[in-house]
Write an enzyme that holds these catalytic residues in place. Sequence first.
Site, PDB file in Angstrom:
ATOM      1  CG  LEU A 130      -1.837  -1.278   1.249  1.00  0.00           C
ATOM      2  CD1 LEU A 130      -2.422  -1.490   2.637  1.00  0.00           C
ATOM      3  CD2 LEU A 130      -2.941  -1.162   0.210  1.00  0.00           C
ATOM      4  CB  THR A 180       7.906   2.501   2.313  1.00  0.00           C
ATOM      5  OG1 THR A 180       8.571   1.799   1.256  1.00  0.00           O
ATOM      6  CG2 THR A 180       8.934   3.322   3.076  1.00  0.00           C
ATOM      7  CE  LYS A 183      12.055   1.733  -0.147  1.00  0.00           C
ATOM      8  NZ  LYS A 183      10.648   1.463  -0.379  1.00  0.00           N
TER       9      LYS A 183
END
Length: 304
Positions: free
Chosen positions: A67, A97, A170
């Site tokens: 998403l 993320t 990330k």
Amino acid sequence: MVPGTIGFIGLGNMGGPMASRLATSGYDVVAYDIDPDRLAALVDQGVDPAEHAADCARKADVLLTSLRRPDHVQAVMVDDGALAALRPGSLWIDLTTNRRELVTELAERAPDRVTVVDSPVTGAVDGARTGTLTLFAGGSETDLDRAEPILENLGRVIRCGPLGTGNVTKLVTNQLWFVHAAALGEGFALGLANGVELAVLWEAIKDSVADSFVARHDAPSIFAGHYDPSFTLDLCLKDLGLTMELAGRVGADLPMTEQAHATFRRAADRYGVDAGELHVAKRIEDDADLSFRLDGDWIPHWEK
């Protein structure tokens, strides 16, 4: 291959190709997206459609979510009932993320014997299509052992540590990406304004200490003039906002991170949040009255 059904929620630019790869890899995939056209496109590839998010979660032995934002994860997993619908013994892998605290909070609220892995991805749309992403996975070793055979169909899996560390990793990689993207536009402007041809400059960058994934993968989007609409300034600012939250725990000034956030905000204020990420370079191009166009067969990466 892990037996059972893979659920997949979120079939956008990244999620759609990832769900497709899992289906073509031989998994039984049930999927859901709020956009019926995106879901229909996957049904044509053998994916079973779910009626809603909770239905997808209920049918899944392993649920993957991809998403755009943390609030979308909150809406799908809590407001739409997907988290509560997960069966005992199932595994939820969040590819978004995301905010680390949200992932750990939702893991604590999960039904009994439901476990969670966070595994945000990098490598852009072409990486999602070709199965060459890098996935940053956080969770217990037992859960990662279960998740990794599935995730390896999407690319290389890097185990980052406990739940939540996938998202920290990330965000660090995105922080450096955004700094590089802003710096690339400045470097192009410096060279062009002082008599170096853009083609020569790009070759020099790629064959020197200035080389980077950004220089090779993203520069063609600048040369072509579309500035990569597959990843918007809105998403850049979302990720940079999450990065700034992490920066608050460092205990030292991080001026390049702060300036990257401010630089992308300037680009969004001028071109709008829906403009492609590399408008951060276009702002410099426009202000300096330069052209970063370069002749070439610049195939957009999402079409490769």
